[in-house]
Design an enzyme around this catalytic site. Structure first.
Site, PDB file in Angstrom:
ATOM      1  N   ARG A   1      50.175  57.742  22.809  1.00  0.00           N
ATOM      2  CA  ARG A   1      50.628  56.686  21.920  1.00  0.00           C
ATOM      3  C   ARG A   1      51.793  55.871  22.488  1.00  0.00           C
ATOM      4  NH1 ARG A   1      50.656  58.184  16.923  1.00  0.00           N
ATOM      5  NH2 ARG A   1      52.217  56.677  16.221  1.00  0.00           N
TER       6      ARG A   1
ATOM      7  N   VAL B   1      53.676  50.084  14.907  1.00  0.00           N
ATOM      8  CA  VAL B   1      52.808  51.248  15.052  1.00  0.00           C
ATOM      9  C   VAL B   1      53.288  52.242  14.009  1.00  0.00           C
ATOM     10  CG1 VAL B   1      52.035  53.112  16.557  1.00  0.00           C
ATOM     11  CG2 VAL B   1      52.447  50.827  17.511  1.00  0.00           C
ATOM     12  N   SER B   2      52.444  52.544  13.046  1.00  0.00           N
ATOM     13  CA  SER B   2      52.863  53.377  11.921  1.00  0.00           C
ATOM     14  C   SER B   2      53.351  54.743  12.399  1.00  0.00           C
ATOM     15  CB  SER B   2      51.708  53.573  10.938  1.00  0.00           C
ATOM     16  OG  SER B   2      51.314  52.354  10.376  1.00  0.00           O
ATOM     17  N   ALA B   3      54.213  55.358  11.594  1.00  0.00           N
ATOM     18  CA  ALA B   3      54.686  56.702  11.901  1.00  0.00           C
ATOM     19  C   ALA B   3      53.498  57.654  12.024  1.00  0.00           C
ATOM     20  CB  ALA B   3      55.642  57.187  10.818  1.00  0.00           C
TER      21      ALA B   3
END
Length: 416
Positions: free
Chosen positions: A50, A83-85
């Site tokens: 990620r 970018v979401s948690a």
């Protein structure tokens, strides 16, 4: 833009020795907090690199379970893409109940979540990820090429119309806050398919797992969350009515279909002495108030959320400063908001209300009355959230509960 990365390599950058350790630690953390429960979702987080989606960020921070990675802000400094948690991503994937071979639409791109989903649906499945912002989709394309995912199509378009020609979809996962459900999202979803969406209801956002049942969507669980708002034709942002505008101590009410407040009178009331009313209803330290808050917004008409900066709490203007906002009952020139205090029992807190204004005590009592009603009648219950097409006759909707009217949909919240 419509692109399927054609690289056959798994990476275009050399993996450092500690990357796998970071991914494994993240997976363990997600298991511990209950966000990742299935072997497939856990495996995805152990695999996807990620940090390559945000090379400008510190690599370690991108693997922190609660930390979103902000990738773009607007001219006012408002976050418009991230970018979401990881915890939120895992939670939505579990809500979606993904399986190998599925066709999935992701609305709100960035690349990382599409890669996570692609890991679960496998080579026999397919992911379509779309975003209105070409900067975001360009970033997603670069990430997907670098990490070698070939079963992902990236589209640059307004998601209001879904992705015609790419469905029907087994699952649709929305990763931006939505105030409405466009017809295309329902129509492009297979009957019995699942739509996972951070739905804003009277300023409160929950990521809801809906199951399509003909023309309506029926909830099958939800969780508390926070997301950047949707852009484009479907944009519908909360408005802030400011009560106090001091430096680093702003206090305001987030309005989402609520009556227009008398901000002058409420600002004056904010500076008046507090009145506290306690309910004798308690919560454990790890127990969320999310179901209580949905009950309050179901039962009370004028219940916006109070947003306050930390400086306002330090100065003593308010007792709480939550990033998601605090349910606040407004009645003319007076208001009261939910609060807690410690009890003699370790890690347990009593719920109450703090009132301001000429009728502070009466308004606080009304708020506390509904806290007690929730405790007595609904504490063990979960609400049912349904989405009907706009124009659905009233006699086709639930008789009780709360109705939220949007351009495309009529949303209802009902309780057993």
């Amino acid at each position: 833009m419509d692109n399927v990365p054609d690289t056959t390599s798994t990476t275009e950058t050399q993996e450092s020795p500690d990357e796998q350790q970071l991914r494994d630690a993240l997976a363990r953390n997600l298991i511990e907090v209950g966000a990742a429960r299935s072997a497939e979702v856990v495996a995805a987080f152990r695999t996807v690199r990620r940090h390559l989606a945000a090379p400008e960020a510190d690599m370690t921070s991108t693997y922190e379970p609660e930390k979103p990675t902000i990738t773009k802000t607007d001219g006012h400094g408002v976050h418009i893409s991230s970018v979401s948690a990881p915890r939120i991503q895992a939670m939505q994937m579990e809500q979606a109940e993904l399986a190998p071979g599925m066709t999935v639409l992701e609305i709100g791109s960035g690349g990382v979540n599409a890669a996570n989903i692609a890991e679960v649906v496998g080579e026999s499945g397919h992911v379509v990820t779309m975003d209105i912002d070409p900067d975001v989709t360009d970033r997603a394309l670069r990430f997907l090429k670098a990490t070698g995912y070939q079963n992902v199509t990236v589209l640059t378009d307004d998601a209001e119309n879904g992705a015609p020609g790419h469905g029907p979809f087994d699952r649709i996962i929305v990763t931006v806050q939505a105030a409405d459900i466009p017809p295309a999202w329902r129509d492009q979803l297979k009957d019995g398919g699942r739509l996972v969406v951070p739905l804003r209801m009277r300023a409160m956002t929950r990521t809801v797992a809906f199951v399509r049942d003909g023309d309506k969507l029926v909830s099958d669980g939800f969780d508390l969350c926070g997301f950047v708002p949707m852009q484009g034709f479907g944009e519908n942002r909360v408005r802030l009515a400011v009560l106090h505008d001091g430096k680093d101590e702003q206090v305001g009410l987030r309005l989402d279909g609520h009556p227009e407040p008398d901000t002058v009178a409420l600002a004056k009331s904010l500076t008046r002495p507090q009145t506290k009313v306690w309910s004798r209803v308690t919560l454990g330290g790890s127990e969320s108030s999310e179901h209580l808050d949905l009950w309050l917004t179901t039962a009370l008409d004028n219940l916006p959320l109070m947003a306050a900066e930390l400086g306002a709490r330090k100065r003593g203007l308010v007792a709480s400063a939550s990033p998601l906002g605090i349910p606040t009952l407004v009645d003319g020139d007076s208001f009261a908001y939910r609060t807690v205090r410690a009890t003699d029992e370790e890690d347990r807190f009593e719920l109450g209300a703090i009132g301001h204004g000429p009728r502070a005590e009466q308004v606080a009592e009304r708020l506390v009355k509904e806290i007690r009603t929730w405790d007595r009648d609904h504490r063990s219950h979960r609400p049912r959230i349904e989405v009907y097409p706009a124009g659905t006759p009233d006699d086709h909707l639930p008789v009780t509960g709360r109705r939220i009217e949007r351009r495309h949909a009529r949303v209802t919240i009902t309780w057993p």
